[in-house]
Design an enzyme around this catalytic site. Structure first.
Site, PDB file in Angstrom:
ATOM      1  N   GLU A 138       0.847  -1.199   0.000  1.00 37.25           N
ATOM      2  CA  GLU A 138       0.000   0.000   0.000  1.00 37.25           C
ATOM      3  C   GLU A 138       0.878   1.243   0.000  1.00 37.25           C
ATOM      4  OE1 GLU A 138      -2.504  -0.241   3.474  1.00 37.25           O
ATOM      5  OE2 GLU A 138      -2.992  -2.331   3.037  1.00 37.25           O
ATOM      6  N   LYS A 140       2.074   4.667   1.561  1.00 35.91           N
ATOM      7  CA  LYS A 140       2.089   5.187   2.934  1.00 35.91           C
ATOM      8  C   LYS A 140       1.764   6.683   2.855  1.00 35.91           C
ATOM      9  CE  LYS A 140       4.701   5.058   7.213  1.00 35.91           C
ATOM     10  NZ  LYS A 140       4.626   6.465   7.578  1.00 35.91           N
ATOM     11  N   ASP A 142       0.991  10.433   3.693  1.00 33.48           N
ATOM     12  CA  ASP A 142       1.694  11.293   4.639  1.00 33.48           C
ATOM     13  C   ASP A 142       0.734  12.346   5.188  1.00 33.48           C
ATOM     14  OD1 ASP A 142       3.784  12.158   6.085  1.00 33.48           O
ATOM     15  OD2 ASP A 142       4.820  13.177   4.456  1.00 33.48           O
ATOM     16  N   TYR A 250      -7.148   2.422   5.477  1.00 35.02           N
ATOM     17  CA  TYR A 250      -6.226   1.355   5.109  1.00 35.02           C
ATOM     18  C   TYR A 250      -6.325   0.119   6.012  1.00 35.02           C
ATOM     19  CZ  TYR A 250      -3.521   3.824   8.663  1.00 35.02           C
ATOM     20  OH  TYR A 250      -3.129   4.443   9.823  1.00 35.02           O
ATOM     21  N   LYS A 337      10.583   3.339   3.691  1.00 37.46           N
ATOM     22  CA  LYS A 337      10.560   4.800   3.538  1.00 37.46           C
ATOM     23  C   LYS A 337      11.424   5.215   2.354  1.00 37.46           C
ATOM     24  CE  LYS A 337       8.849   6.571   7.550  1.00 37.46           C
ATOM     25  NZ  LYS A 337       8.785   7.881   8.059  1.00 37.46           N
ATOM     26  N   CYS A 431      15.853  45.930  11.142  1.00 40.81           N
ATOM     27  CA  CYS A 431      15.163  45.651   9.876  1.00 40.81           C
ATOM     28  C   CYS A 431      16.073  45.990   8.688  1.00 40.81           C
ATOM     29  CB  CYS A 431      13.874  46.479   9.812  1.00 40.81           C
ATOM     30  SG  CYS A 431      13.020  46.301   8.237  1.00 40.81           S
ATOM     31  N   CYS A 434      14.288  49.230   6.934  1.00 46.36           N
ATOM     32  CA  CYS A 434      14.075  50.555   7.546  1.00 46.36           C
ATOM     33  C   CYS A 434      14.915  50.751   8.809  1.00 46.36           C
ATOM     34  CB  CYS A 434      12.592  50.756   7.852  1.00 46.36           C
ATOM     35  SG  CYS A 434      12.024  49.722   9.225  1.00 46.36           S
ATOM     36  N   CYS A 449       9.375  43.378  12.311  1.00 50.31           N
ATOM     37  CA  CYS A 449       9.736  44.793  12.290  1.00 50.31           C
ATOM     38  C   CYS A 449       8.489  45.545  12.745  1.00 50.31           C
ATOM     39  CB  CYS A 449      10.139  45.217  10.875  1.00 50.31           C
ATOM     40  SG  CYS A 449      10.206  47.007  10.729  1.00 50.31           S
ATOM     41  N   CYS A 455       7.848  51.318   7.273  1.00 50.44           N
ATOM     42  CA  CYS A 455       8.772  50.357   6.650  1.00 50.44           C
ATOM     43  C   CYS A 455       8.286  50.073   5.214  1.00 50.44           C
ATOM     44  CB  CYS A 455       8.789  49.084   7.507  1.00 50.44           C
ATOM     45  SG  CYS A 455       9.842  47.789   6.864  1.00 50.44           S
TER      46      CYS A 455
END
Ligand code: IVH
Length: 543
Positions: A138, A140, A142, A250, A337, A431, A434, A449, A455
């Site tokens: 099957e 797998k 995720d 499953y 895997k 930053c 700015c 910031c 900014c």
């Protein structure tokens, strides 16, 4: 599942019901009869659409059926049912998750990463049960695992894996996932049984969700797995209903199963209405298992969702029992895997991007390198903690990986190649745009910031969001925003409404007509509904 003839009958019934209005039912009994028919029909169409991917009616007609159902249930609250398809929309009431014990523990699987390890697994099995057995292979998936309890054909509970012995009751959230049946069809299912499966988000759904989150100033999810798991834990199930979640089942667990074969039992589960993967394969020997793995190691890149490997299971339940369990996992199954694709390259510099909400994102600039079919020049570094954890130095040889994530990430440093003259990456304190001192809120991973009104990328970002099509739909190009900003005409959202035609006409590339169009588009935006204005303001966490 159903014959063509009964499909036709259902289509006729659909038309008949759509033409009804809620006021057509005069008494409770009649309303109950119509409700029964309506619920059965909606379940049928849901199954056709979400499980079989074979819709029988238009989206419009389906919506009409749903609306009729909701109206009747509103008129007759005494006829509501926790397994009615109307429950799919979720509820606005915040829930606290109660913990529920798993009747059968939710174990994990042993992992292998190589053919040799898989052959060792095979040898261990042969030693215990001989070589007369089959495997089932099957994908797998995720995502996040879930355990569903069905009683008399109705979904009773949905519980997360938790610590394997108890998990969170997420029934209300799971009911919003339309491929999970609330009510089973056909016959032959045990009176009580458990289905186990994986809730996931498709790559398309994940990308769309992240685009929306970036637009509303919320942090993007790192990968589809996190976004599926995060969605399932949301307190408000009507918000979960808007998340593009899906599910593959499953495993079926019961003392009362029709077949000794896992493969056959899953086929039965499909018949009862569960969404079972079409890529399941029964393999008569380990050679076929290896072929399956080899095939999916390539073909997985074309799947519309992420998988992180292949699960190999002994098919016979009797033989599974004979093999038994270790403390953590079954001896009759293993996961193979896939290795995340990884290359090494050099870290040339780190730059820092400032988002519309002021959030700082560090980005690694790399010597370009080929990885999983694309050339990678940049990698995400997430935040200051990540940089510290990797102990990054400019000039380091770094390992870059593309796993579940869309953006590649740096997973380590080749320390043996580090020379003493390299400078450690020190996270910026001010930053880059700015020069305001950055702040980091307690408990948050990102730096911000705080100069939101001064900014430049924050101001421009906010204006660009404000005028975007989904917000106020004002027809400026991004370059025009930059020009107007540089000239000093646009310093905040309110300035948009003080722009003068002469200011626009004087910009590069503008004439009288295009300036007129722009002014007109600004005018038109004043009649946009308030909900969109609220979205346009781009207040953090408000979408
Ligand atoms: S069977 C006794 N089959 O992988 C264990 N698991 O560590 C039974 N998973 O989080 C698990 N796809 O949710 C099985 N086709 C599949 C699977 C699968 C994904 C997940 C599972 C769990 C992990 C197992």
């Amino acid at each position: 599942m159903a014959s063509k003839e009964s499909d036709k009958l259902r289509t006729d019934k659909t038309k008949e019901l759509i033409s009804l209005s809620a006021s057509d039912f005069i008494d409770l009994q009649h309303a109950q009869e119509i409700l029964d028919e309506l619920r059965e029909l909606i379940r049928f169409h849901e199954h056709k659409y979400y499980v079989e991917a074979d819709p029988q009616i238009s989206d419009y007609d389906y919506d009409q059926l749903e609306k009729l159902l909701v109206r009747i249930e509103q008129n007759y609250p005494q006829l509501q049912d926790p397994n009615s398809p109307s429950q799919r929309v979720g509820s606005d009431i915040n829930q606290d998750f109660v913990q529920r014990e798993h009747t059968y523990p939710m174990l994990s699987l042993g992992n292998t990463y190589s053919e040799e390890e898989l052959l060792e697994f095979h040898d261990r099995i042969v030693k215990t049960i001989g070589d007369d057995f089959s495997y089932v292979c099957e994908l797998k998936f995720d995502g996040a695992s879930v355990s569903l309890t069905y009683l008399d054909g109705k979904l009773l509970y949905a519980v997360t894996r938790g610590d394997g012995t108890k998990g969170d009751d997420i029934t209300a959230n799971v009911k919003t996932i339309k491929s999970i049946p609330l009510f089973l069809g056909n016959h032959g299912y045990p009176a009580e049984f458990i289905m186990r499966g994986e809730i996931y988000m498709s790559l398309e759904g994940f990308n769309k969700l992240n685009e929306e989150r970036i637009e509303t100033g919320e942090p993007a999810f790192a990968n589809p797995r996190n976004s599926a798991a995060g969605s399932l834990k949301m307190q408000n199930s009507s918000q979960v209903a808007r998340r593009p979640l899906n599910c593959y089942l499953y495993a079926i667990i019961s003392d009362d199963l029709a077949s000794d074969s896992h493969y056959e039992n899953l086929k039965l589960a499909k018949y009862w209405g569960f969404r079972i993967s079409e890529h399941l394969k029964k393999c008569k020997d380990i050679g076929e298992v290896l072929e399956y793995i080899k095939y999916w190691n390539i073909a997985r890149k074309k799947l519309p969702f992420d998988i992180d490997g292949i699960v190999v299971k002994v098919d016979s339940l009797r033989q599974q029992k004979q093999l038994g369990y270790t403390a953590k996992s079954p001896r009759w199954a293993i996961s193979y895997k896939f290795k995340a694709e990884r290359v090494s390259t050099r870290l040339e510099s780190v730059s820092y991007q400032v988002g519309r909400t002021g959030a700082i994102t560090p980005v690694a600039n790399l010597t370009p390198v080929q990885l999983a079919g694309t050339i990678v020049k940049r990698a995400s570094l997430h935040n200051a903690d990540q940089i510290e954890m990797l102990d990054l130095h400019i000039g380091d040889a770094v390992f870059v990986e593309k796993g579940g994530e869309i953006i590649p990430k740096i997973v380590g440093v080749k320390l043996e190649e580090r020379t003493t003259n390299l400078n450690k990456v020190i996270y910026i304190s001010h930053c880059p745009e700015c020069e305001t001192q950055l702040v980091r809120m307690e408990g948050e991973a990102n730096h911000y910031c705080p100069n939101e009104n001064g900014c430049p990328p924050q101001i421009k970002g906010k204006i660009e969001h404000f005028i975007s099509r989904k917000a106020m739909d004002i027809g400026f190009a991004e370059a025009t925003v930059s020009l107007l900003f540089e000239k000093g005409y646009l310093r905040n959202i309110a300035d948009i409404y003080n722009l003068e035609k002469t200011q626009i006409e004087a910009l590069d590339g503008f004439r009288e007509k295009s300036a007129n169009n722009l002014i007109q588009s600004v005018q038109q935006s004043t009649s946009i509904p308030y909900a969109r204005v609220l979205f346009a303001l781009g207040i953090r966490h408000i979408g």
